[in-house]
Design an enzyme around this catalytic site. Structure first.
Site, PDB file in Angstrom:
ATOM      1  N   CYS A 296      -6.105  -9.831   3.249  1.00 20.43           N
ATOM      2  CA  CYS A 296      -7.152  -8.859   3.619  1.00 20.43           C
ATOM      3  C   CYS A 296      -8.499  -9.493   3.956  1.00 20.43           C
ATOM      4  CB  CYS A 296      -7.334  -7.850   2.489  1.00 20.43           C
ATOM      5  SG  CYS A 296      -5.800  -7.039   2.050  1.00 20.43           S
TER       6      CYS A 296
ATOM      7  N   LYS B 224      -8.740 -11.841   7.116  1.00 10.50           N
ATOM      8  CA  LYS B 224      -8.494 -11.155   8.397  1.00 10.50           C
ATOM      9  C   LYS B 224      -9.589 -10.118   8.691  1.00 10.50           C
ATOM     10  CE  LYS B 224      -5.413  -7.348   7.421  1.00 10.50           C
ATOM     11  NZ  LYS B 224      -5.904  -6.091   7.834  1.00 10.50           N
TER      12      LYS B 224
ATOM     13  N   ALA C 137     -17.337 -19.294  -7.813  1.00  5.52           N
ATOM     14  CA  ALA C 137     -17.202 -20.373  -6.832  1.00  5.52           C
ATOM     15  C   ALA C 137     -15.860 -21.072  -7.031  1.00  5.52           C
ATOM     16  CB  ALA C 137     -18.345 -21.368  -7.011  1.00  5.52           C
ATOM     17  N   GLY C 138     -15.356 -21.649  -5.977  1.00  2.85           N
ATOM     18  CA  GLY C 138     -14.082 -22.365  -6.077  1.00  2.85           C
ATOM     19  C   GLY C 138     -13.481 -22.623  -4.711  1.00  2.85           C
TER      20      GLY C 138
ATOM     21  N   PHE D 165      -8.516   1.122  -0.654  1.00  4.66           N
ATOM     22  CA  PHE D 165      -9.316   0.069  -1.299  1.00  4.66           C
ATOM     23  C   PHE D 165      -8.550  -0.505  -2.481  1.00  4.66           C
ATOM     24  CE2 PHE D 165     -12.491   2.818   0.772  1.00  4.66           C
ATOM     25  CZ  PHE D 165     -13.195   1.875   1.514  1.00  4.66           C
TER      26      PHE D 165
ATOM     27  N   VAL E 231       0.838  -1.209   0.000  1.00  4.26           N
ATOM     28  CA  VAL E 231       0.000   0.000   0.000  1.00  4.26           C
ATOM     29  C   VAL E 231       0.867   1.252   0.000  1.00  4.26           C
ATOM     30  CG1 VAL E 231      -1.707   1.302   1.332  1.00  4.26           C
ATOM     31  CG2 VAL E 231      -1.924  -1.177   1.115  1.00  4.26           C
TER      32      VAL E 231
HETATM   33  C1  UGA Z   1      -9.277  -7.082  -1.179  1.00  2.60           C
HETATM   34  C2  UGA Z   1     -10.401  -6.160  -1.703  1.00  2.60           C
HETATM   35  O1  UGA Z   1     -10.933  -6.693  -2.898  1.00  2.60           O
HETATM   36  C3  UGA Z   1      -9.864  -4.733  -1.958  1.00  2.60           C
HETATM   37  O2  UGA Z   1     -10.928  -3.886  -2.311  1.00  2.60           O
HETATM   38  C4  UGA Z   1      -9.216  -4.227  -0.655  1.00  2.60           C
HETATM   39  O3  UGA Z   1      -8.705  -2.929  -0.798  1.00  2.60           O
HETATM   40  C5  UGA Z   1      -8.089  -5.166  -0.262  1.00  2.60           C
HETATM   41  O4  UGA Z   1      -8.651  -6.480  -0.056  1.00  2.60           O
HETATM   42  C6  UGA Z   1      -7.473  -4.656   1.008  1.00  2.60           C
HETATM   43  O5  UGA Z   1      -8.119  -4.704   2.055  1.00  2.60           O
HETATM   44  O6  UGA Z   1      -6.360  -4.102   0.967  1.00  2.60           O
HETATM   45  P1  UGA Z   1      -7.368  -8.489  -2.367  1.00  2.60           P
HETATM   46  O7  UGA Z   1      -6.999  -9.014  -1.010  1.00  2.60           O
HETATM   47  O8  UGA Z   1      -6.258  -8.014  -3.259  1.00  2.60           O
HETATM   48  O9  UGA Z   1      -8.351  -7.223  -2.239  1.00  2.60           O
HETATM   49  O10 UGA Z   1      -8.158  -9.664  -3.087  1.00  2.60           O
HETATM   50  P2  UGA Z   1      -9.559  -9.889  -3.828  1.00  2.60           P
HETATM   51  O11 UGA Z   1      -9.445  -9.544  -5.249  1.00  2.60           O
HETATM   52  O12 UGA Z   1     -10.686  -9.306  -3.068  1.00  2.60           O
HETATM   53  O13 UGA Z   1      -9.646 -11.499  -3.745  1.00  2.60           O
HETATM   54  C7  UGA Z   1      -9.635 -12.136  -2.471  1.00  2.60           C
HETATM   55  C8  UGA Z   1      -9.775 -13.627  -2.580  1.00  2.60           C
HETATM   56  O14 UGA Z   1     -11.083 -13.977  -3.027  1.00  2.60           O
HETATM   57  C9  UGA Z   1      -8.815 -14.305  -3.564  1.00  2.60           C
HETATM   58  O15 UGA Z   1      -8.298 -15.461  -2.954  1.00  2.60           O
HETATM   59  C10 UGA Z   1      -9.677 -14.665  -4.758  1.00  2.60           C
HETATM   60  O16 UGA Z   1      -9.208 -15.799  -5.452  1.00  2.60           O
HETATM   61  C11 UGA Z   1     -11.013 -14.943  -4.070  1.00  2.60           C
HETATM   62  N1  UGA Z   1     -12.163 -14.747  -4.962  1.00  2.60           N
HETATM   63  C12 UGA Z   1     -12.413 -13.518  -5.493  1.00  2.60           C
HETATM   64  C13 UGA Z   1     -12.992 -15.817  -5.242  1.00  2.60           C
HETATM   65  O17 UGA Z   1     -12.788 -16.954  -4.768  1.00  2.60           O
HETATM   66  N2  UGA Z   1     -14.078 -15.626  -6.068  1.00  2.60           N
HETATM   67  C14 UGA Z   1     -14.332 -14.430  -6.609  1.00  2.60           C
HETATM   68  O18 UGA Z   1     -15.340 -14.317  -7.354  1.00  2.60           O
HETATM   69  C15 UGA Z   1     -13.492 -13.338  -6.342  1.00  2.60           C
END
Ligand code: UGA
Length: 432
Positions: A257, A260, A249-250, A149, A12
């Site tokens: 993030c 936690k 799904a998966g 974000f 960040v």
């Molecule tokens: C997340 C939020 O999306 C950001 O908006 C936020 O700023 C950030 O945390 C933070 O708090 O700093 P991030 O941790 O980079 O971002 O990851 P995401 O893109 O949200 O994905 C999180 C997890 O969900 C991954 O393991 C991804 O594979 C999984 N996921 C995501 C799914 O299993 N299905 C989905 O449809 C989308």
């Protein structure tokens, strides 16, 4: 043009520093890690974030960014101090704010006669902004709680095209001054108090996590009723009230993030006797996803001892090399515990996957990992895996099991290539 100090040279902090420099400001970044600072001075970023090395290089070349280990140097004549330090989870789900408190103490100690505005970007326990207000009041420092974000893998894009900027503060002039820094980005601004700003960040991440767990709960039910979860979530996503994001799904959500922050909201709900059930369920559904595939493989093979398994993906999601709380890694560790002969491949993430005496081999390509494998598991949604040549994959393997942990392969195409397909909620008649 403003003079800005950024505390914390993590994902960040570096993104904000490089972005704020690009917007025309002069930025000094302070971190206590000497090795990190030395590398950043040379323009080297140790994590994978598309576009960030180029952005940083521009800032360095224009002499708009410097890195230091000295708080005094970073804070000298700063008008704003952006605090970007990690707040990991503790055992009970609450956020560990020790690094944040240390950063506040250092700021308090080193700030000279000027009174910069403290802008907190870290995800913090609700109440932190008000505590900081008290801590800094006698020095005349004003605090603005402005959660970040940024999503890993698209952090630069998120910096320049924010969906919203949240500014929580008791001090209107301070919030206004921070809003001006980002005026060129033309993002909607939500002005509020510290606690609301802090809580909105946790609430946003918990909602995204809930969407993922909802899709995963639907996947289970889709299997039971003979529906196809991909089609079901597509139907849902076309309703703008639901939206398309975070419904795949998966294997579930991981990273530093979402897990936690849901745990932090659950902790808050328990602490305030405010019904934590919803948040607990989101976490439980997510945990179940991780063990479910192993159960499927065990019922298929009987034992996994000596079975050659290709694990495609280590990163917690595509677009990053971050393996923190990665479902792929957790799955790999479970497979090693069952004495599988594991070979891993990830296009970007590097990690020595070890569990006790068992260690995974590392391949240099997806097909290399799959050579003579009994089963191949797609554990991260990298486009490279979604677009893999299924016939070549099947040809490289000795077995025919394809486990699609991220819903990126069409079950029909997998079967046509000779695979036995295992996935989440995609066995229905409608599955293409
Ligand atoms: C997340 C939020 O999306 C950001 O908006 C936020 O700023 C950030 O945390 C933070 O708090 O700093 P991030 O941790 O980079 O971002 O990851 P995401 O893109 O949200 O994905 C999180 C997890 O969900 C991954 O393991 C991804 O594979 C999984 N996921 C995501 C799914 O299993 N299905 C989905 O449809 C989308």
């Amino acid at each position: 043009m403003a003079k800005i100090a950024v505390v914390g040279a993590g994902h960040v902090g570096v993104t904000y520093a490089a972005g704020l420099a690009e917007l025309g400001n002069v930025v000094r970044v302070v971190d206590i890690d000497r090795a990190k600072v030395a590398r950043l001075k040379r323009g080297q970023i140790w994590f994978y974030e598309p576009g960030l090395p180029e952005l940083l290089a521009r800032g360095l070349k224009r002499r708009r960014i410097t890195f230091t280990t000295s708080y005094a140097e970073a804070l000298s004549r700063a008008e704003f101090v952006f605090v970007c330090v990690p707040t990991p989870s503790t055992g009970d789900g609450s956020l560990d704010d020790s690094k944040l408190r240390l950063a506040f103490d250092m700021i308090r100690k080193h700030v000279a006669e000027e009174a910069p505005i403290i802008v907190n970007k870290s995800t913090v326990p609700v109440g932190t902004g008000d505590i900081a207000d008290k801590l800094f009041a006698d020095a005349g420092l004003r605090v603005v709680s402005s959660p970040e974000f940024l999503s890993e893998g698209r952090a630069v894009e998120d910096f320049f095209h924010p969906q919203r900027i949240v500014l929580g503060s008791r001090d209107d002039a301070a919030a206004e001054a921070v809003a001006k820094l980002f005026a060129a980005l033309r993002a909607p601004i939500v002005r509020t108090d510290n606690a609301t700003a802090e809580f909105s960040k946790l609430a946003a991440n918990a909602f995204l996590a809930m969407k993922v767990s909802y899709a995963n709960a639907l996947a289970r039910l889709s299997e039971a009723v003979g529906a196809d979860v991909e089609a079901v979530t597509r139907v849902l996503s076309l309703d703008p009230r639901i939206g398309p994001g975070h419904l795949r799904a998966g294997l579930g959500f991981g990273g530093s993030c979402l897990p936690k922050d849901v745990a932090a909201v659950e902790h808050l709900a328990r602490k305030h006797d405010a019904n934590p059930d919803l948040f607990g369920a989101v976490l439980r559904v997510n945990r179940d996803q991780r063990s479910r595939l192993v159960d499927d493989l065990l019922s298929h093979f009987g034992s996994l001892a000596g079975r050659r398994i290709a694990l495609l993906g280590l990163a917690f999601k595509a677009g990053t090399d971050d393996t923190r709380d990665s479902a792929a890694v957790a799955l790999g560790e479970q497979l090693l515990a069952l004495h599988a002969d594991l070979v891993v491949y990830d296009p970007v993430a590097r990690l020595d996957l070890v569990n006790g005496d068992e260690r995974a081999a590392v391949a240099r390509s997806a097909l290399g990992a799959a050579r003579r494998a009994d089963a191949t598991i797609i554990a991260t949604e990298w486009p490279e895996f979604a677009g893999i040549d299924l016939l070549a994959l099947r040809g490289a393997m000795r077995g025919n099991v394809l486990v699609d942990g991220r819903g990126v392969i069409s079950p029909g195409a997998a079967r046509a290539a000779g695979f036995e397909y295992f996935g989440f909620g995609r066995g229905g008649n409608g599955s293409a």
